[in-house]
Design an enzyme around this catalytic site. Structure first.
Site, mmCIF file in Angstrom:
data_model
loop_
_atom_site.group_PDB
_atom_site.id
_atom_site.type_symbol
_atom_site.label_atom_id
_atom_site.label_comp_id
_atom_site.label_asym_id
_atom_site.label_seq_id
_atom_site.Cartn_x
_atom_site.Cartn_y
_atom_site.Cartn_z
ATOM 1 N N HIS A 1 3.454 2.637 15.767
ATOM 2 C CA HIS A 1 3.300 1.911 17.031
ATOM 3 C C HIS A 1 3.545 2.872 18.181
ATOM 4 O O HIS A 1 4.443 3.704 18.104
ATOM 5 C CB HIS A 1 4.322 0.774 17.106
ATOM 6 C CG HIS A 1 4.516 0.249 18.499
ATOM 7 N ND1 HIS A 1 3.694 -0.709 19.045
ATOM 8 C CD2 HIS A 1 5.407 0.589 19.474
ATOM 9 C CE1 HIS A 1 4.083 -0.946 20.298
ATOM 10 N NE2 HIS A 1 5.115 -0.181 20.571
ATOM 11 N N TYR B 1 6.979 -7.682 19.119
ATOM 12 C CA TYR B 1 5.573 -8.092 19.046
ATOM 13 C C TYR B 1 5.324 -9.443 19.728
ATOM 14 O O TYR B 1 4.349 -10.125 19.407
ATOM 15 C CB TYR B 1 5.119 -8.144 17.585
ATOM 16 C CG TYR B 1 4.810 -6.768 17.015
ATOM 17 C CD1 TYR B 1 3.890 -5.928 17.645
ATOM 18 C CD2 TYR B 1 5.411 -6.315 15.849
ATOM 19 C CE1 TYR B 1 3.592 -4.672 17.129
ATOM 20 C CE2 TYR B 1 5.120 -5.053 15.329
ATOM 21 C CZ TYR B 1 4.211 -4.245 15.978
ATOM 22 O OH TYR B 1 3.901 -3.006 15.470
ATOM 23 N N LYS C 1 0.830 -1.202 0.000
ATOM 24 C CA LYS C 1 0.000 0.000 0.000
ATOM 25 C C LYS C 1 0.878 1.271 0.000
ATOM 26 O O LYS C 1 2.063 1.197 0.315
ATOM 27 C CB LYS C 1 -0.863 -0.014 1.253
ATOM 28 C CG LYS C 1 -1.718 -1.268 1.337
ATOM 29 C CD LYS C 1 -3.158 -0.934 1.516
ATOM 30 C CE LYS C 1 -4.047 -2.074 1.112
ATOM 31 N NZ LYS C 1 -3.759 -3.332 1.795
ATOM 32 N N ASN D 1 -1.049 0.333 9.731
ATOM 33 C CA ASN D 1 -1.579 1.472 10.479
ATOM 34 C C ASN D 1 -0.510 2.456 10.955
ATOM 35 O O ASN D 1 -0.680 3.160 11.933
ATOM 36 C CB ASN D 1 -2.492 1.000 11.618
ATOM 37 C CG ASN D 1 -1.787 0.096 12.596
ATOM 38 O OD1 ASN D 1 -0.579 -0.105 12.487
ATOM 39 N ND2 ASN D 1 -2.524 -0.437 13.562
ATOM 40 N N GLU E 1 10.375 -1.539 25.947
ATOM 41 C CA GLU E 1 10.629 -1.226 24.538
ATOM 42 C C GLU E 1 11.815 -0.272 24.383
ATOM 43 O O GLU E 1 12.579 -0.380 23.428
ATOM 44 C CB GLU E 1 9.352 -0.669 23.894
ATOM 45 C CG GLU E 1 8.297 -1.765 23.735
ATOM 46 C CD GLU E 1 6.918 -1.254 23.323
ATOM 47 O OE1 GLU E 1 6.785 -0.069 22.984
ATOM 48 O OE2 GLU E 1 5.976 -2.074 23.342
HETATM 49 P P1 IDP Z 1 -1.800 -1.162 18.756
HETATM 50 O O1 IDP Z 1 -0.694 -1.067 17.737
HETATM 51 O O2 IDP Z 1 -2.904 -0.161 18.487
HETATM 52 O O3 IDP Z 1 -1.284 -1.120 20.166
HETATM 53 P P2 IDP Z 1 -2.167 -4.046 19.096
HETATM 54 O O4 IDP Z 1 -3.464 -4.696 19.448
HETATM 55 O O5 IDP Z 1 -1.069 -4.038 20.116
HETATM 56 O O6 IDP Z 1 -2.500 -2.585 18.561
HETATM 57 O O7 IDP Z 1 -1.626 -4.786 17.796
HETATM 58 C C1 IDP Z 1 -0.324 -4.547 17.318
HETATM 59 C C2 IDP Z 1 -0.361 -4.398 15.829
HETATM 60 O O8 IDP Z 1 -0.751 -5.644 15.251
HETATM 61 C C3 IDP Z 1 -1.405 -3.407 15.320
HETATM 62 O O9 IDP Z 1 -0.943 -2.069 15.334
HETATM 63 C C4 IDP Z 1 -1.639 -3.910 13.921
HETATM 64 O O10 IDP Z 1 -0.628 -3.426 13.020
HETATM 65 C C5 IDP Z 1 -1.471 -5.409 14.070
HETATM 66 N N1 IDP Z 1 -2.781 -6.058 14.213
HETATM 67 C C6 IDP Z 1 -3.569 -6.097 15.297
HETATM 68 N N2 IDP Z 1 -4.694 -6.772 15.061
HETATM 69 C C7 IDP Z 1 -4.625 -7.173 13.768
HETATM 70 C C8 IDP Z 1 -5.481 -7.934 12.917
HETATM 71 O O11 IDP Z 1 -6.574 -8.382 13.299
HETATM 72 N N3 IDP Z 1 -5.031 -8.143 11.642
HETATM 73 C C9 IDP Z 1 -3.853 -7.659 11.175
HETATM 74 N N4 IDP Z 1 -3.012 -6.951 11.954
HETATM 75 C C10 IDP Z 1 -3.390 -6.705 13.229
#
Ligand code: IDP
Length: 159
Positions: free
Chosen positions: A126, A60, A20, A123, A137
């Site tokens: 982090h 992670y 993307k 997204n 971290e």
């Molecule tokens: P956060 O980054 O908002 O703290 P977390 O639940 O800690 O969210 O998840 C870490 C990262 O894992 C997320 O930022 C996202 O990039 C990825 N992630 C979380 N849930 C999913 C999912 O259902 N599918 C694909 N990637 C996910």
């Protein structure tokens, strides 16, 4: 000056261009840094770095075993990231608000993800989810230590 201030780690994911539209192509590094800088937080550490698989997996580790874990590690390792440490009052909580919800379509407009991201697996950024995880971290991403300095604007931002 920083005994009572939280610190947080932010990773700006700069994905390579095979997927993307990414942070590098869209020129989001300065935009994201400037939001934290203008808010008044202290930048304590920052570097552009390639992420090795072991570091990605360690970062992670809490998601190990989940279906998206391999893709997540591949993503964080797929191009350079900008790793930053920001410090300030409640920076973990504020930073999470500024970043926005994990799923970009649930992120409020005005947040980084709400403004610039479309999918959960891309997204953009982090942010540590708690002071304790920020400490872990920081040790993981900045073993060389952090910079301590005081801004000339300090008394105009900090009571
Ligand atoms: P956060 O980054 O908002 O703290 P977390 O639940 O800690 O969210 O998840 C870490 C990262 O894992 C997320 O930022 C996202 O990039 C990825 N992630 C979380 N849930 C999913 C999912 O259902 N599918 C694909 N990637 C996910």
């Amino acid at each position: 000056q920083s005994e009572n201030l939280d610190t947080t780690v932010l990773l700006l994911d700069l994905e390579k261009a095979y997927d993307k539209p990414d942070g590098v192509q869209r020129g989001l590094i300065a935009e994201i840094i400037s939001r934290f800088e203008k808010k008044g937080f202290y930048l304590r550490g920052m570097k552009l770095m390639d992420v090795k698989k072991a570091l990605g997996e360690q970062h992670y580790a809490e998601h190990e075993g989940k279906p998206f874990f391999p893709g997540l590690v591949k993503y964080i390792c797929s191009g350079p990231v900008v790793a930053m440490v920001w410090e300030g009052p409640n920076v973990v909580a504020s930073g999470r608000q500024m970043i926005g919800a994990t799923k970009p379509h649930e992120s409020a407009a005005g947040t980084i993800r709400g403004d610039y991201a479309l999918t959960v697996g891309r997204n953009l950024i982090h942010g540590s989810d708690a002071v304790e995880s920020a400490k872990k971290e920081i040790a993981l991403w900045f073993p060389e230590g952090l910079s301590q300095w005081k801004s000339c604007q300090h008394p105009w931002i900090y009571e």
